[in-house]
Motif scaffolding. Sequence first.
Motif, PDB file in Angstrom:
ATOM      1  N   ARG A 152       0.805  -1.212   0.016  1.00  0.00           N
ATOM      2  CA  ARG A 152       0.209  -0.264  -0.522  1.00  0.00           C
ATOM      3  C   ARG A 152       0.761   1.238   0.230  1.00  0.00           C
ATOM      4  NH1 ARG A 152      -1.008   5.268   1.463  1.00  0.00           N
ATOM      5  NH2 ARG A 152       0.849   4.430   3.182  1.00  0.00           N
ATOM      6  N   ASN A 202       1.574   5.901  -1.702  1.00  0.00           N
ATOM      7  CA  ASN A 202       0.994   6.680  -2.824  1.00  0.00           C
ATOM      8  C   ASN A 202       1.594   6.989  -4.213  1.00  0.00           C
ATOM      9  OD1 ASN A 202       3.089   7.966  -3.328  1.00  0.00           O
ATOM     10  ND2 ASN A 202       3.747   9.422  -0.684  1.00  0.00           N
ATOM     11  N   VAL A 216       8.503  12.579   1.724  1.00  0.00           N
ATOM     12  CA  VAL A 216       7.376  10.788   1.682  1.00  0.00           C
ATOM     13  C   VAL A 216       5.583  11.424   1.010  1.00  0.00           C
ATOM     14  CG1 VAL A 216       8.008  10.579   3.955  1.00  0.00           C
ATOM     15  CG2 VAL A 216       6.019  12.203   3.632  1.00  0.00           C
ATOM     16  N   ASP A 217       5.558  12.350  -0.212  1.00  0.00           N
ATOM     17  CA  ASP A 217       5.030  12.692   0.168  1.00  0.00           C
ATOM     18  C   ASP A 217       4.788  12.221  -1.349  1.00  0.00           C
ATOM     19  OD1 ASP A 217       2.762  13.453   2.394  1.00  0.00           O
ATOM     20  OD2 ASP A 217       3.845  15.167   2.409  1.00  0.00           O
ATOM     21  N   ALA A 218       3.462  12.001  -2.596  1.00  0.00           N
ATOM     22  CA  ALA A 218       3.157  12.186  -4.197  1.00  0.00           C
ATOM     23  C   ALA A 218       3.098  13.346  -4.254  1.00  0.00           C
ATOM     24  CB  ALA A 218       2.244  11.229  -4.293  1.00  0.00           C
ATOM     25  N   LYS A 268      -6.815  10.759  -4.145  1.00  0.00           N
ATOM     26  CA  LYS A 268      -8.744  11.060  -4.129  1.00  0.00           C
ATOM     27  C   LYS A 268      -9.153  10.064  -4.102  1.00  0.00           C
ATOM     28  CE  LYS A 268     -10.778  15.200  -5.780  1.00  0.00           C
ATOM     29  NZ  LYS A 268     -12.162  14.457  -5.758  1.00  0.00           N
ATOM     30  N   ASP A 274      -8.848   5.498  -4.595  1.00  0.00           N
ATOM     31  CA  ASP A 274      -8.032   4.879  -4.217  1.00  0.00           C
ATOM     32  C   ASP A 274      -8.142   3.361  -5.485  1.00  0.00           C
ATOM     33  OD1 ASP A 274      -7.533   5.960  -2.124  1.00  0.00           O
ATOM     34  OD2 ASP A 274      -9.324   5.370  -0.824  1.00  0.00           O
ATOM     35  N   HIS A 310     -11.678  11.608   2.457  1.00  0.00           N
ATOM     36  CA  HIS A 310     -12.202  13.374   2.512  1.00  0.00           C
ATOM     37  C   HIS A 310     -10.488  14.166   2.059  1.00  0.00           C
ATOM     38  CE1 HIS A 310     -12.928  17.969   3.900  1.00  0.00           C
ATOM     39  NE2 HIS A 310     -13.329  17.152   3.691  1.00  0.00           N
ATOM     40  N   SER A 311     -10.032  15.287   1.473  1.00  0.00           N
ATOM     41  CA  SER A 311      -8.958  15.510   1.505  1.00  0.00           C
ATOM     42  C   SER A 311      -8.267  16.113   2.819  1.00  0.00           C
ATOM     43  CB  SER A 311      -8.828  17.095   0.672  1.00  0.00           C
ATOM     44  OG  SER A 311      -9.855  18.178   0.992  1.00  0.00           O
ATOM     45  N   LEU A 364      -8.073  14.560   5.337  1.00  0.00           N
ATOM     46  CA  LEU A 364      -7.061  13.158   5.246  1.00  0.00           C
ATOM     47  C   LEU A 364      -5.814  13.922   5.195  1.00  0.00           C
ATOM     48  CD1 LEU A 364      -9.487  10.481   3.976  1.00  0.00           C
ATOM     49  CD2 LEU A 364      -8.256  10.888   6.732  1.00  0.00           C
ATOM     50  N   THR A 365      -5.376  14.538   3.794  1.00  0.00           N
ATOM     51  CA  THR A 365      -3.266  15.044   3.629  1.00  0.00           C
ATOM     52  C   THR A 365      -2.618  15.786   4.307  1.00  0.00           C
ATOM     53  OG1 THR A 365      -4.736  16.871   2.531  1.00  0.00           O
ATOM     54  CG2 THR A 365      -4.441  14.305   1.211  1.00  0.00           C
ATOM     55  N   THR A 388      -2.018   9.285   8.642  1.00  0.00           N
ATOM     56  CA  THR A 388      -3.170   8.535   8.161  1.00  0.00           C
ATOM     57  C   THR A 388      -2.891   7.310   6.973  1.00  0.00           C
ATOM     58  OG1 THR A 388      -3.616  10.329   6.331  1.00  0.00           O
ATOM     59  CG2 THR A 388      -4.603  10.411   8.101  1.00  0.00           C
ATOM     60  N   GLY A 389      -2.202   7.663   6.104  1.00  0.00           N
ATOM     61  CA  GLY A 389      -1.168   6.605   4.619  1.00  0.00           C
ATOM     62  C   GLY A 389      -0.628   5.572   5.367  1.00  0.00           C
ATOM     63  N   TYR A 435     -12.403   3.258   5.520  1.00  0.00           N
ATOM     64  CA  TYR A 435     -11.169   4.090   5.717  1.00  0.00           C
ATOM     65  C   TYR A 435     -12.043   5.243   5.556  1.00  0.00           C
ATOM     66  CZ  TYR A 435      -6.954   5.620   7.442  1.00  0.00           C
ATOM     67  OH  TYR A 435      -6.439   5.914   8.187  1.00  0.00           O
TER      68      TYR A 435
END
Length: 265
Positions: A115, A117, A134-136, A163, A165, A180-181, A183-184, A189-190, A219
């Motif tokens: 799992r 991004n 660590v972010d896409a 946005k 999955d 929901h955005s 989460l970012t 959360t990931g 989730y």
Amino acid sequence: MSFLSKVRLANPLVHNITNIVVANFTANGLLALGASPFMADALEEVADVAAMSGAVVLNIGTLNEAAIASMVKAGQAANRHGVPLVLDPVGAGATPYRTDVTAKLLGELQLTALRGNVAEVANVAGERWASKGVDAGAGEGDVIALANKAARKLNCVVIITGKEDIITDGTRTYIASNGHSILTQVTGTGCLLSAVVGAFLAVSGGNALEAAAEALSFYGVAAEIAAEAAEGQGPGSFQMEFLNQLSLVTPDIYSSRSRLQLIEQ
Ligand code: ATP
Ligand code: TZP
Ligand code: MG
Ligand code: MG
């Protein structure tokens, strides 16, 4: 019976070797869901913990050599004992070290699910995608094709989050569009999601794709309801409400709100 009900009935033990940022949030999220978290990373005990667990979740968020050795040992024990194994390759592609460690883990272990991004999964699949730590990052490409390629290469379920999955075993593919955005705006959360996937795999009865798809959709439903409850407040209130909803969303609430689609390919 839904996989969510099975998680709450079985209260599966989920062994996590995870990063220092998210350990507490992950343990609380698993407890809220109805699973039983066990954070254990000492080389001396990881094989024992993995063998007694319902799932093992490896996360490379804050790496060091001791953690890598423990991940290999825990993962091998999971494979030997038929325990589902999840990898969250945090930041794969962001530095050569993370890319190399991910490749080493994938070379030595058979995953049940990966799992990440889109940037992380692209790296695993041997493709390029922009990342920022660590972010896409913003990128262009066919995300479903990417997920399929990774799933076939690793012979496991692959989950790309964003946005929407994508959950695929390389043959059948689900899209989960709840969420929901906000989460970012909460770190981990990931990572918590990867652990939640582990909890659902622990009760999958060999049906890893469907269990993972339900985990993703559940989730997203919990996040949507939490965002409604914390509307107009900041990410701190959302984080607290999200933990609440991981425990409060029932199978009925879940099925009335879930938008999970099996796509034709
Ligand atoms: P990144 O570091 O790139 O944020 P991550 O490991 O945190 O990656 P995400 O892709 O953020 O993982 O996924 C975590 C959760 O956030 C998933 O449930 C996903 O559906 C949700 N999510 C991520 N981005 C959005 C978005 N723009 N809108 C709605 N939900 C999102
Ligand atoms: N730095 C290293 S690991 C980590 C950070 C901020 C947590 C990443 O969590 P997530 O779930 O990928 O947002
Ligand atoms: Mg995120
Ligand atoms: Mg992540």
